[in-house]
Motif scaffolding. Structure first.
Motif, PDB file in Angstrom:
ATOM      1  N   UNK A  84     -16.319   0.200   1.429  1.00 27.69           N
ATOM      2  CA  UNK A  84     -16.516   1.472   0.731  1.00 27.69           C
ATOM      3  C   UNK A  84     -15.529   1.537  -0.437  1.00 27.69           C
ATOM      4  N   UNK A  85     -16.051   1.464  -1.671  1.00 23.28           N
ATOM      5  CA  UNK A  85     -15.190   1.410  -2.851  1.00 23.28           C
ATOM      6  C   UNK A  85     -14.323   2.655  -2.981  1.00 23.28           C
ATOM      7  N   UNK A  86     -14.933   3.824  -2.821  1.00 24.78           N
ATOM      8  CA  UNK A  86     -14.181   5.067  -2.985  1.00 24.78           C
ATOM      9  C   UNK A  86     -13.051   5.166  -1.963  1.00 24.78           C
ATOM     10  N   UNK A  87     -13.358   4.814  -0.717  1.00 23.26           N
ATOM     11  CA  UNK A  87     -12.337   4.888   0.328  1.00 23.26           C
ATOM     12  C   UNK A  87     -11.218   3.887   0.077  1.00 23.26           C
ATOM     13  N   UNK A  88     -11.580   2.643  -0.298  1.00 16.82           N
ATOM     14  CA  UNK A  88     -10.547   1.632  -0.473  1.00 16.82           C
ATOM     15  C   UNK A  88      -9.666   1.955  -1.672  1.00 16.82           C
ATOM     16  N   UNK A  89     -10.254   2.477  -2.726  1.00 21.35           N
ATOM     17  CA  UNK A  89      -9.440   2.862  -3.871  1.00 21.35           C
ATOM     18  C   UNK A  89      -8.500   4.001  -3.512  1.00 21.35           C
ATOM     19  N   UNK A  90      -8.934   4.857  -2.605  1.00 22.05           N
ATOM     20  CA  UNK A  90      -8.037   5.903  -2.108  1.00 22.05           C
ATOM     21  C   UNK A  90      -6.888   5.283  -1.315  1.00 22.05           C
ATOM     22  N   UNK A  91      -7.190   4.229  -0.536  1.00 19.74           N
ATOM     23  CA  UNK A  91      -6.145   3.533   0.206  1.00 19.74           C
ATOM     24  C   UNK A  91      -5.125   2.896  -0.738  1.00 19.74           C
ATOM     25  N   UNK A  92      -5.605   2.425  -1.890  1.00 25.06           N
ATOM     26  CA  UNK A  92      -4.722   1.767  -2.859  1.00 25.06           C
ATOM     27  C   UNK A  92      -3.707   2.724  -3.476  1.00 25.06           C
ATOM     28  N   UNK A  93      -3.966   4.029  -3.396  1.00 28.03           N
ATOM     29  CA  UNK A  93      -2.999   4.992  -3.923  1.00 28.03           C
ATOM     30  C   UNK A  93      -1.754   5.074  -3.052  1.00 28.03           C
ATOM     31  N   UNK A  94      -1.869   4.611  -1.805  1.00 27.59           N
ATOM     32  CA  UNK A  94      -0.721   4.607  -0.901  1.00 27.59           C
ATOM     33  C   UNK A  94      -0.431   5.933  -0.228  1.00 27.59           C
ATOM     34  N   UNK A  95      -1.311   6.899  -0.392  1.00 24.61           N
ATOM     35  CA  UNK A  95      -1.075   8.203   0.228  1.00 24.61           C
ATOM     36  C   UNK A  95      -0.981   8.090   1.743  1.00 24.61           C
ATOM     37  N   UNK A  96      -1.789   7.216   2.318  1.00 24.08           N
ATOM     38  CA  UNK A  96      -1.774   7.055   3.777  1.00 24.08           C
ATOM     39  C   UNK A  96      -0.428   6.534   4.265  1.00 24.08           C
ATOM     40  N   UNK A  97       0.246   5.754   3.446  1.00 20.99           N
ATOM     41  CA  UNK A  97       1.564   5.241   3.825  1.00 20.99           C
ATOM     42  C   UNK A  97       2.592   6.362   3.743  1.00 20.99           C
ATOM     43  N   UNK A  98       2.527   7.165   2.700  1.00 24.66           N
ATOM     44  CA  UNK A  98       3.448   8.305   2.580  1.00 24.66           C
ATOM     45  C   UNK A  98       3.253   9.289   3.723  1.00 24.66           C
ATOM     46  N   UNK A  99       2.002   9.384   4.227  1.00 18.26           N
ATOM     47  CA  UNK A  99       1.705  10.280   5.349  1.00 18.26           C
ATOM     48  C   UNK A  99       1.978   9.645   6.707  1.00 18.26           C
ATOM     49  N   UNK A 100       2.491   8.414   6.718  1.00 14.26           N
ATOM     50  CA  UNK A 100       2.836   7.692   7.957  1.00 14.26           C
ATOM     51  C   UNK A 100       1.613   7.467   8.847  1.00 14.26           C
ATOM     52  N   UNK A 101       0.471   7.180   8.214  1.00 12.47           N
ATOM     53  CA  UNK A 101      -0.738   6.887   8.965  1.00 12.47           C
ATOM     54  C   UNK A 101      -0.985   5.381   8.979  1.00 12.47           C
TER      55      UNK A 101
END
Length: 252
Positions: A84-101
């Motif tokens: 999923x391009x939209x989802x993976x590009x969202x992952x590339x922003x690193x927000x999930x890492x900042x949220x400790x997910x």
């Protein structure tokens, strides 16, 4: 002329970026009309960029990625593998890492799980995030040796303190008692403190059996999976693409 003394002083102070910029600007006719403030601003900008580059390179060396050249810009979204391009590009922003997910990437052999994990890792390193990559079979061997030679506390600290831990190639071998205990301690110390990215050929619903002992399996998976994003890939191996292109299709 003050070229050489100034350059020597900048290098002595380890202001290498400023030294390079100073030498270049002295040779450029267009910089003659700049004010002192403008000169200083350009030198500081170059030093800032130089230091950030060195920090990025240091984070990449520490990460020890399997695919060092995996770049977020080179991710292949056209191959039919369910990415999923939209989802993976969202992952590339690193927000999930900042949220400790956490993030789980699953799929058959050759669809690019490890390459995608390394691309995410490079993006994280660019953002100043510390990363450590480990293949799980080798990690368990390393942990076993570390218990015997006294290196375990140091290795354990490295695994638990990094902001993003990549555990590549989960399964298919069932864990033994020592491996279960080590994994439990690692995920427990990382829970809601850092992010863990796991790649596996096995569907997540089979991971319980890989861990083995039900009590450990419940505890480990509860800490890993319940707050995790999932990227589930399918399709044929991308390694069949012609060699020599240098892109993701042959580095998956």
């Amino acid at each position: 002329m003050l070229d050489h003394p100034t350059l020597d002083q900048l290098k002595t102070l380890r202001l290498d970026g400023m030294a390079e910029a100073f030498a270049e600007m002295q040779k450029q006719d267009g910089t003659a009309g700049l004010s002192h403030a403008e000169w200083l601003g350009l030198l500081i900008d170059r030093e800032t960029a130089s230091r950030e580059t060195r920090r990025f390179e240091s984070r990449m060396r520490t990460a020890k990625l399997r695919h060092v050249g995996a770049s977020p810009e080179d991710v292949d979204y056209k191959s039919r593998r369910g990415l999923d391009k939209a989802m993976f590009q969202q992952m590339l922003t690193g927000r999930w890492i900042k949220d400790k997910r956490n993030l789980m990437i699953t799929g058959p052999c050759g669809v690019g799980k490890t390459w995608l994990a390394c691309a995410l890792a490079q993006a994280a390193c660019r953002d100043g995030i510390t990363v450590l990559y480990k293949r799980m079979p080798r990690l368990f061997d390393e942990l076993e040796l570390a218990h015997g030679d006294g290196r375990f506390p140091r290795l354990f600290k490295a695994l638990t303190k990094t902001q993003l831990l990549i555990l590549d190639d989960w399964g298919p071998d069932r864990l033994n008692a020592s491996q279960r205990r080590d994994l439990m301690e690692i995920v427990e110390d990382r829970y809601e403190v850092g992010s863990t990215l796991i790649t596996s050929q096995l569907p997540i619903d089979t991971w319980h059996d890989v861990i083995g002992e039900p009590t450990f399996a419940d505890a480990i998976l509860d800490r890993l999976v319940h707050n995790a994003y999932r990227v589930e890939l399918d399709g044929q191996s991308m390694r069949k693409t012609k060699l020599g292109t240098g892109d993701e299709s042959i580095q998956s």
